[in-house]
Design a protein around this motif. Structure first.
Motif, PDB file in Angstrom:
ATOM      1  N   ILE A 215      15.444  -3.833  15.054  1.00  0.00           N
ATOM      2  CA  ILE A 215      14.150  -3.967  15.758  1.00  0.00           C
ATOM      3  C   ILE A 215      14.339  -3.510  17.196  1.00  0.00           C
ATOM      4  CG2 ILE A 215      12.497  -5.623  16.739  1.00  0.00           C
ATOM      5  CD1 ILE A 215      12.683  -7.259  14.223  1.00  0.00           C
ATOM      6  N   GLU A 216      13.401  -2.719  17.692  1.00  0.00           N
ATOM      7  CA  GLU A 216      13.407  -2.358  19.115  1.00  0.00           C
ATOM      8  C   GLU A 216      12.129  -2.913  19.742  1.00  0.00           C
ATOM      9  OE1 GLU A 216      14.724   1.552  20.096  1.00  0.00           O
ATOM     10  OE2 GLU A 216      13.544   1.600  21.952  1.00  0.00           O
TER      11      GLU A 216
ATOM     12  N   GLU B  36      12.918 -12.974  22.609  1.00  0.00           N
ATOM     13  CA  GLU B  36      14.390 -13.054  22.462  1.00  0.00           C
ATOM     14  C   GLU B  36      14.785 -12.841  20.998  1.00  0.00           C
ATOM     15  OE1 GLU B  36      14.809 -16.569  25.746  1.00  0.00           O
ATOM     16  OE2 GLU B  36      15.810 -16.897  23.807  1.00  0.00           O
ATOM     17  N   ILE B  37      14.065 -13.502  20.103  1.00  0.00           N
ATOM     18  CA  ILE B  37      14.383 -13.395  18.667  1.00  0.00           C
ATOM     19  C   ILE B  37      14.280 -11.932  18.211  1.00  0.00           C
ATOM     20  CG2 ILE B  37      13.603 -14.000  16.338  1.00  0.00           C
ATOM     21  CD1 ILE B  37      12.633 -16.702  17.581  1.00  0.00           C
ATOM     22  N   PHE B  38      13.170 -11.266  18.608  1.00  0.00           N
ATOM     23  CA  PHE B  38      13.007  -9.862  18.206  1.00  0.00           C
ATOM     24  C   PHE B  38      14.105  -9.002  18.819  1.00  0.00           C
ATOM     25  CE2 PHE B  38       9.324 -10.375  15.810  1.00  0.00           C
ATOM     26  CZ  PHE B  38       8.280 -10.963  16.506  1.00  0.00           C
TER      27      PHE B  38
ATOM     28  N   VAL C 235      14.137   2.833  13.551  1.00  0.00           N
ATOM     29  CA  VAL C 235      13.966   1.408  13.852  1.00  0.00           C
ATOM     30  C   VAL C 235      12.527   0.971  13.646  1.00  0.00           C
ATOM     31  CG1 VAL C 235      15.873   1.330  15.506  1.00  0.00           C
ATOM     32  CG2 VAL C 235      13.536   1.852  16.294  1.00  0.00           C
ATOM     33  N   THR C 236      12.344  -0.349  13.646  1.00  0.00           N
ATOM     34  CA  THR C 236      11.002  -0.946  13.586  1.00  0.00           C
ATOM     35  C   THR C 236      10.690  -1.464  14.982  1.00  0.00           C
ATOM     36  OG1 THR C 236      11.221  -1.546  11.263  1.00  0.00           O
ATOM     37  CG2 THR C 236       9.646  -2.827  12.575  1.00  0.00           C
TER      38      THR C 236
END
Ligand code: 2RA
Length: 334
Positions: free
Chosen positions: A268-269, A260-262, A290-291
């Motif tokens: 961030i994907e 969830e945090i990511f 994106v990372t």
């Protein structure tokens, strides 16, 4: 308002990507000046945004510049970045020259944007392998402080510039033709091989690349108490670095909360499906901004442990994109 921008080292791997990123992100360019060595002066750099003529580098070309991006060697930045700042430009330097200088902010816009505003003329762009790691880990660190990081990197040959790319391509051809490959740039054959050595060995047995991931992470995340161990490995991939990261946090987070945090974090994907192809690879990440994070799971070897896989285009987020995002930050503050 539009801005006069110069790129020093425009013909290098990062320099050329800076031209592309400035156009892809519609940076408000008044004038773009491309500077390189006498040998490269007059060359044309062809991009999908048009062809650009390279001029010979000289200090007087800093006059009137609003931003000067340095994409050359540390020694060249050390000598000339202060002169560009004295001429009134904001310098964003991709080399390692100023990264640990107390008077120079080391900035990843997703992590410590406020640091950019403290600059005294020069802002340092972190090392590519550090950038993607702190983009991925900072959102976790904000929920529960990270106590320890163990990371292994799988770094593309383009991190070593054009020479790295051509060495891999040449060697692959030679090996497939049954010839013994020429080894000119890397320390051992890179085709069909991996090399656990990037930059010079330090007293403590780590390489300079590995200690960059330690020292730069402490500065960017503002927490020198994070215990970090890195192993940086060159792999036969052209573009985009991958990293296997294990962390320990102060409090238990668990994989669901971590996912969830990511998923809610900026730039961030998450590609995280426990099935064939359910994870990001360098070919997925190349030429994206994106990372990527995947393989999210509890690290079963410790308390409050998480393990993850992180991939990003190291020429873009790891270098040119991060540098332009720093300039965008300053422009948005104007
Ligand atoms: C590399 N991170 O990959 C270093 C410098 N770009 O070689």
């Amino acid at each position: 308002k539009k801005y006069n921008v110069a790129i020093v080292g425009a013909t290098g791997a990062v320099g050329q990507e800076l031209i592309r990123i400035l156009h892809l992100r519609s940076f408000p360019l008044e004038k773009l000046t491309l500077l390189a060595s006498k040998r490269s002066a007059g060359k044309t750099i062809e991009t999908e945004h048009g062809n650009f003529i390279v001029e010979e580098f000289s200090v007087d070309k800093f006059q009137g510049q609003d931003f000067v991006f340095f994409a050359t060697s540390g020694s060249h930045s050390l000598e000339f970045a202060p002169k560009a700042a004295e001429a009134g430009a904001v310098v964003i330097d991709n080399s390692s020259a100023f990264r640990l200088d107390d008077n120079v902010p080391l900035v990843v816009p997703e992590v410590n944007p406020q640091a950019a505003l403290t600059h005294q003329g020069i802002i340092a762009n972190p090392n590519c392998s550090t950038i993607q790691m702190v983009v991925a880990l900072n959102p976790i660190h904000q929920v529960s402080p990270i106590k320890r990081i163990v990371v292994s990197t799988y770094q593309a040959v383009s991190g070593a510039g054009q020479e790295g790319i051509s060495e891999l391509n040449t060697q692959l051809g030679e090996v497939l033709e049954g010839k013994s490959p020429k080894i000119e740039y890397f320390t051992k054959q890179i085709a069909f091989n991996v090399i656990p050595h990037i930059d010079v060995f330090q007293e403590n047995g780590y390489t300079k690349e590995e200690m960059k991931m330690v020292n730069e992470t402490w500065k960017i995340m503002g927490d020198p108490n994070i215990r970090i161990s890195a192993t940086c490995v060159r792999v036969p991939v052209v573009r985009a670095h991958s990293e296997a990261i294990s962390i320990e946090t102060a409090d238990y987070i668990g994989e669901q909360k971590a996912r969830e945090i990511f998923s809610q974090a900026k730039d961030i994907e998450v590609i995280d499906h426990r099935e064939n192809g359910g994870y990001p690879t360098p070919l997925d990440a190349s030429e994206t901004m994106v990372t990527y994070v995947g393989r999210i799971r509890e690290d079963i070897s410790c308390e409050n442990g998480l393990a993850l896989w992180c991939v990003a285009d190291q020429l873009w987020k790891g270098a040119a994109l991060n540098a332009v995002q720093i300039a965008e930050l300053l422009v948005s503050e104007n």
